[in-house]
Design a protein around this motif. Structure first.
Motif, short mmCIF file in Angstrom:
data_model
loop_
_atom_site.label_atom_id
_atom_site.label_comp_id
_atom_site.label_asym_id
_atom_site.label_seq_id
_atom_site.Cartn_x
_atom_site.Cartn_y
_atom_site.Cartn_z
N LYS A 121 0.73 -1.12 -0.05
CA LYS A 121 -0.03 0.06 -0.09
C LYS A 121 0.96 1.40 -0.22
O LYS A 121 0.75 2.25 -0.56
CB LYS A 121 -0.88 -0.06 1.23
N LYS A 132 0.80 4.27 -2.94
CA LYS A 132 0.93 5.58 -2.27
C LYS A 132 1.92 6.44 -3.07
O LYS A 132 1.73 7.35 -3.32
CB LYS A 132 0.41 5.75 -0.87
N GLU A 150 -1.65 7.19 -11.85
CA GLU A 150 -2.88 7.76 -12.17
C GLU A 150 -3.87 6.69 -11.71
O GLU A 150 -5.18 6.84 -11.56
CB GLU A 150 -3.11 8.12 -13.84
N HIS A 151 -3.28 5.47 -11.78
CA HIS A 151 -4.41 4.34 -11.25
C HIS A 151 -4.18 4.09 -9.71
O HIS A 151 -4.64 3.30 -9.10
CB HIS A 151 -3.92 3.04 -12.03
N GLN A 152 -3.57 5.06 -9.01
CA GLN A 152 -3.72 4.84 -7.65
C GLN A 152 -4.69 4.51 -6.77
O GLN A 152 -4.92 3.63 -5.89
CB GLN A 152 -2.63 6.03 -6.90
N ASP A 153 -5.89 5.27 -7.24
CA ASP A 153 -7.18 5.22 -6.67
C ASP A 153 -7.95 3.81 -6.79
O ASP A 153 -8.44 3.00 -5.91
CB ASP A 153 -7.96 6.11 -6.80
N LEU A 154 -7.66 3.27 -7.94
CA LEU A 154 -7.99 1.94 -8.40
C LEU A 154 -7.35 0.91 -7.52
O LEU A 154 -8.04 -0.12 -6.85
CB LEU A 154 -7.78 1.64 -9.92
N LEU A 196 -5.51 1.14 -4.75
CA LEU A 196 -5.89 1.15 -3.30
C LEU A 196 -7.34 0.78 -3.04
O LEU A 196 -7.67 0.02 -2.05
CB LEU A 196 -5.62 2.31 -2.70
N GLY A 197 -8.26 1.15 -4.11
CA GLY A 197 -9.76 0.72 -3.77
C GLY A 197 -10.05 -0.81 -3.75
O GLY A 197 -10.61 -1.18 -2.97
N CYS A 198 -9.19 -1.17 -4.62
CA CYS A 198 -9.27 -2.90 -4.64
C CYS A 198 -9.02 -3.64 -3.46
O CYS A 198 -9.50 -4.62 -3.06
CB CYS A 198 -8.52 -3.43 -5.92
N GLU A 227 -9.40 -2.29 -0.50
CA GLU A 227 -10.09 -1.85 0.56
C GLU A 227 -11.72 -2.55 0.66
O GLU A 227 -12.39 -2.21 1.54
CB GLU A 227 -10.53 -0.50 0.49
#
Length: 193
Positions: free
Chosen positions: A173, A177, A182-186, A188-190, A192
């Motif tokens: 993680k 971070k 550009e895919h950081q949110d994707l 990390l979202g997976c 969570e």
């Protein structure tokens, strides 16, 4: 007469100690087997919950079909051996086979990866492109975690202790971070889910 009594006492003491040590060894072995069985049954429970989540999906992806095949295999063993002393060993053997497949079979891992890609915007493809220097174990850890497996299941599949899994996942993680992709949110979202 005294040395003979001493010899008999020594032999009896040795036998008692031997049987006591053997009993302790057998108890330890039995306890280890129980712990392994509990861990494997925990993995089976986790697989069952994953299958339930696949059943709720509207699309019938390769992973969903694989999940149904897994459930079919377990139900077949249950049906054949229900009511016999062989039920638990047979189910455990089948679960071990599934666990070994996810541990060591690249095609089983690929199916799971494809399912995650289908359900999460090609996350594994993007992850591999963004982090080409990661070890395969890092990708597997991410895959298992993003697929919703519990820490117990992940530690079983990777053959590592839970603290190791927690630490590695934390490091992954942090790497995600710090990469500012550009895919950081994707990514990390997976994790969570």
């Amino acid at each position: 007469m005294g040395p003979l009594a001493l010899l008999i006492t020594a032999i009896l003491a040795t036998l008692v100690l031997y049987f006591w040590a053997r009993k302790a060894q057998l108890e330890k072995q039995l306890m280890e087997e129980r712990e392994e069985n509990e861990r494997i049954l925990s993995v089976a429970e986790d697989l069952r919950s994953r299958l339930r989540s696949l059943e709720r999906r509207p699309d019938k992806s390769k992973a969903a079909l694989s999940g149904y095949n897994t459930l079919d295999r377990l139900c077949e063993q249950y049906y054949i051996y229900e009511g016999t002393d062989n039920l638990q060993p047979r189910i455990l053997k089948e679960v071990r086979s599934i666990v070994e497949g996810l541990r060591k079979d690249p095609s089983a891992q690929k199916i799971l990866e494809q399912a995650l890609n289908e359900s999460a915007d090609n996350v594994m493809v993007k992850l591999r492109e963004t982090f080409p220097k990661w070890k395969e174990e890092d990708f597997l850890l991410y895959l298992f975690s993003a697929s919703g497996f519990s820490s117990t299941t992940i530690s079983t599949l990777l053959e590592k202790d839970k603290p190791y899994v927690y630490n590695r996942l934390y490091r992954l993680k942090e790497r995600i971070k710090s990469a500012a992709s550009e895919h950081q949110d994707l990514f990390l979202g997976c994790l969570e889910k």
